[in-house]
Design an enzyme around this catalytic site. Structure first.
Site, PDB file in Angstrom:
ATOM      1  N   CYS A  72       0.958  -1.292   0.097  1.00 61.24           N
ATOM      2  CA  CYS A  72      -0.240   0.192   0.029  1.00 61.24           C
ATOM      3  C   CYS A  72       0.882   1.437  -0.303  1.00 61.24           C
ATOM      4  O   CYS A  72       1.275   1.632   0.847  1.00 61.24           O
ATOM      5  CB  CYS A  72      -0.827  -0.194   1.288  1.00 61.24           C
ATOM      6  SG  CYS A  72      -1.425   1.438   1.316  1.00 61.24           S
ATOM      7  N   CYS A  75       0.285   3.840   2.766  1.00 58.37           N
ATOM      8  CA  CYS A  75       0.553   3.024   3.645  1.00 58.37           C
ATOM      9  C   CYS A  75       1.921   3.519   4.513  1.00 58.37           C
ATOM     10  O   CYS A  75       2.529   3.663   5.510  1.00 58.37           O
ATOM     11  CB  CYS A  75       0.422   1.885   4.308  1.00 58.37           C
ATOM     12  SG  CYS A  75      -1.075   0.804   4.016  1.00 58.37           S
TER      13      CYS A  75
END
Length: 148
Positions: A72, A75
């Protein structure tokens, strides 16, 4: 005569043993009674499902969890911001990271629908949730706003 201060249960980020710490001693860099490593080091602790359960159920400190995954992009962008927030919020809040790729059953059970997602736990129960990447100042502000 001195009145004994009620101690708090604090779970060690290294060996996950529950320790008793007087509230006044939180800022004095207390060590774990079992592994003798610092209970607070200004860094989020990586938790698997079993360690997550211990930290949420046994710690009397609020626990702020970043649910994330290695693939991600947002993230990965938020990771240094979460790290910076740990330096500001510890020792009064434990910051933790749960990799939802490694703890898929936990993510499903907690209904984590998007990542990154922050979830704040107090006394074993979730009190707030925020999806999406945030900067360090916003993480700190959001956390403190839900702790009163």
């Amino acid at each position: 005569m001195t009145v004994a201060t009620e101690s708090l249960h604090v779970v060690c980020p290294h060996c996950h043993t529950t320790n008793r710490v007087a509230p006044a001693d939180l800022s004095a860099t207390p060590d774990c009674g079992k592994c003798h490593r610092p209970l607070f080091n200004g860094h989020p602790v990586a938790l698997d499902e079993a360690a997550f359960e211990k930290h949420i159920a046994r710690s009397q400190l609020p626990v702020l969890v970043d649910f994330w995954a290695p693939w991600c992009g947002p993230c990965r962008m938020m990771a240094p911001q979460f790290e910076a927030a740990a330096k500001q919020l510890e020792p009064h809040v434990r910051l933790a990271k749960v990799n939802t790729e490694e703890a898929q059953a936990l993510g499903a059970r907690l209904n984590i629908r998007s990542i990154p997602t922050l979830a704040l736990y107090v006394n074993g129960r979730e009190v707030a949730r925020q999806p999406g990447a945030m900067g360090a100042a916003d993480i700190v502000r959001w956390t403190r706003s839900h702790l009163g």
